[in-house]
Design a protein around this motif. Structure first.
Motif, short mmCIF file in Angstrom:
data_model
loop_
_atom_site.label_atom_id
_atom_site.label_comp_id
_atom_site.label_asym_id
_atom_site.label_seq_id
_atom_site.Cartn_x
_atom_site.Cartn_y
_atom_site.Cartn_z
N PHE A 7 0.85 -1.19 0.00
CA PHE A 7 0.00 0.00 0.00
C PHE A 7 0.88 1.24 0.00
O PHE A 7 1.85 1.34 0.76
CB PHE A 7 -0.91 0.06 1.23
N ASP A 11 5.93 7.98 -6.02
CA ASP A 11 6.25 7.79 -7.44
C ASP A 11 7.62 8.40 -7.73
O ASP A 11 8.32 8.88 -6.83
CB ASP A 11 5.14 8.35 -8.34
N ASP A 19 -2.08 3.74 -3.55
CA ASP A 19 -2.42 2.58 -4.39
C ASP A 19 -2.34 1.31 -3.57
O ASP A 19 -1.57 1.21 -2.61
CB ASP A 19 -1.43 2.46 -5.55
N LEU A 20 -3.11 0.32 -3.97
CA LEU A 20 -3.10 -0.99 -3.32
C LEU A 20 -2.78 -2.04 -4.38
O LEU A 20 -3.46 -2.11 -5.41
CB LEU A 20 -4.45 -1.29 -2.67
N PHE A 21 -1.74 -2.84 -4.13
CA PHE A 21 -1.34 -3.91 -5.05
C PHE A 21 -1.16 -5.20 -4.27
O PHE A 21 -0.77 -5.18 -3.10
CB PHE A 21 -0.02 -3.59 -5.75
N TRP A 33 0.87 -9.80 -10.39
CA TRP A 33 0.45 -8.57 -9.72
C TRP A 33 -1.03 -8.35 -9.97
O TRP A 33 -1.50 -8.50 -11.09
CB TRP A 33 1.21 -7.36 -10.25
N LYS A 34 -1.76 -7.97 -8.91
CA LYS A 34 -3.18 -7.64 -9.03
C LYS A 34 -3.41 -6.31 -8.34
O LYS A 34 -2.66 -5.93 -7.44
CB LYS A 34 -4.04 -8.72 -8.38
N ARG A 35 -4.44 -5.61 -8.76
CA ARG A 35 -4.82 -4.35 -8.15
C ARG A 35 -6.27 -4.46 -7.69
O ARG A 35 -7.20 -4.15 -8.46
CB ARG A 35 -4.63 -3.20 -9.14
N GLU A 37 -9.91 -3.94 -5.72
CA GLU A 37 -10.76 -2.82 -5.34
C GLU A 37 -10.78 -2.73 -3.82
O GLU A 37 -11.02 -3.73 -3.14
CB GLU A 37 -12.19 -3.03 -5.84
#
Length: 76
Positions: A7, A11, A19-21, A33-35, A37
């Motif tokens: 989390f 950048d 962002d959450l990955f 890798w997934k993103r 909701e």
């Protein structure tokens, strides 16, 4: 299967992110890798936060970190 949840961060320009990955290690040793909701209250952009999960399918907790206004002491 192993999972790493990431989390926030910064950048290339030093802008804080929220962002959450998810990085999943699959049974065939491939990585994906997934993103996902997010739901509920979404933390402000930050870096250097502490994140943990008590059990495999339990909730994910996020504490503190550095935000644009200083060090946070909030819990999500």
């Amino acid at each position: 299967d192993g999972v790493v949840i990431v989390f926030g961060g910064k950048d290339a320009d030093g802008v804080l992110l929220n962002d959450l990955f998810v990085l999943e290690a699959n049974a065939d040793h491939s990585l994906e890798w997934k993103r996902p909701e997010a739901s509920g209250a979404i933390p402000a952009p930050r870096c250097d936060a502490f994140m943990w999960r008590i059990s495999g399918n339990g909730p994910i907790y996020l504490f503190g970190g550095s935000t644009s206004t200083g060090n946070a002491v909030d819990l999500f």
